[in-house]
Design a protein around this motif. Structure first.
Motif, PDB file in Angstrom:
ATOM      1  N   GLN A 170       0.621  -1.320   0.054  1.00  0.00           N
ATOM      2  CA  GLN A 170      -0.067  -0.181   0.027  1.00  0.00           C
ATOM      3  C   GLN A 170       0.749   1.241   0.032  1.00  0.00           C
ATOM      4  O   GLN A 170       0.498   2.319  -0.859  1.00  0.00           O
ATOM      5  N   LYS A 171       1.908   1.332   0.550  1.00  0.00           N
ATOM      6  CA  LYS A 171       2.743   2.349   0.984  1.00  0.00           C
ATOM      7  C   LYS A 171       3.357   2.796  -0.554  1.00  0.00           C
ATOM      8  O   LYS A 171       3.628   3.775  -0.717  1.00  0.00           O
ATOM      9  N   VAL A 172       3.910   1.604  -1.019  1.00  0.00           N
ATOM     10  CA  VAL A 172       4.763   1.735  -2.166  1.00  0.00           C
ATOM     11  C   VAL A 172       3.929   2.098  -3.156  1.00  0.00           C
ATOM     12  O   VAL A 172       4.254   3.131  -4.052  1.00  0.00           O
ATOM     13  N   SER A 173       2.484   1.813  -3.461  1.00  0.00           N
ATOM     14  CA  SER A 173       1.751   2.293  -4.317  1.00  0.00           C
ATOM     15  C   SER A 173       1.261   3.437  -4.293  1.00  0.00           C
ATOM     16  O   SER A 173       1.139   4.149  -5.170  1.00  0.00           O
ATOM     17  N   VAL A 174       1.175   4.015  -3.023  1.00  0.00           N
ATOM     18  CA  VAL A 174       0.936   5.535  -2.668  1.00  0.00           C
ATOM     19  C   VAL A 174       1.831   6.409  -3.224  1.00  0.00           C
ATOM     20  O   VAL A 174       1.805   7.348  -4.053  1.00  0.00           O
ATOM     21  N   TRP A 175       3.030   5.952  -2.831  1.00  0.00           N
ATOM     22  CA  TRP A 175       4.329   6.704  -2.812  1.00  0.00           C
ATOM     23  C   TRP A 175       4.596   6.945  -4.345  1.00  0.00           C
ATOM     24  O   TRP A 175       4.963   7.678  -4.911  1.00  0.00           O
TER      25      TRP A 175
END
Length: 189
Positions: free
Chosen positions: A138-143
């Motif tokens: 989730q964090k990588v997708s948002v970043w």
């Protein structure tokens, strides 16, 4: 310089800049976690490929060595994708693979399984890793999201700093340059 930078330099053309070292902020924390998960996935997948009989015996799943090898191959491929430039597919494939692992372990968590305690421990560990995988994905997708923006339209720009008309005037002046040089040389002789 890490090993990936060295391999990256091997594939560059001589005219491309070399990667000397990456700074401490070159990667977001989620990217660094994704890299660690990628290496963990490769190591776990190799263990499942090499020692599938021992894993099957430890979990009370005799005859499922082929399935464990297939899961090992999936882990290795997810790890390689997690180490690539576009980490999202690798991380989300890890999350999906964790779902398969949990489903398989739940099947093995039967009362007639003599290794039920080992399966319970494996379920707890896989659930913890699944949580880490999910949060990191989730964090990588948002970043790395593009934010849903439309790409900028530069159709109204000419590409010339002083405008198209100034470029045309300069062309006329420079096209006359050889004749002016010739006249200047003839005047000197």
């Amino acid at each position: 310089m890490n090993m990936l930078s060295k391999f990256g330099n091997l594939s560059r053309r001589p005219s491309d800049p070399r990667v000397v070292k990456s700074g401490p902020k070159a990667l977001a924390p989620s990217d660094m976690t994704a890299r660690k998960l990628g290496w963990f996935s490769i190591a776990l997948g190799m263990a499942e490929l090499i020692a599938s009989e021992r894993v099957a015996r430890a979990l009370g799943m005799p005859g499922k060595e082929g399935l464990i090898r297939a899961y090992g191959a999936r882990e290795v491929s997810s790890g390689i994708l997690s180490l690539s430039a576009d980490k999202k597919p690798g991380l989300w494939s890890r999350v999906a693979g964790d779902g398969l692992d949990i489903a398989t372990l739940l099947w093995a968590f039967r009362h007639d399984n003599p290794k039920r305690d080992n399966v319970g421990l494996a379920l707890v560990l896989v659930a913890g890793v699944t949580l880490i995988d999910l949060l990191t994905a989730q964090k990588v997708s948002v970043w790395h999201a593009r934010g849903g923006r439309q790409p900028q339209d530069f159709g109204d720009r000419s590409g010339f700093p002083r405008g198209l008309e100034a470029a045309r005037v300069l062309r006329v002046k420079t096209c006359d340059l050889p004749a002016r040089i010739e006249r200047w040389l003839l005047a000197r002789t």
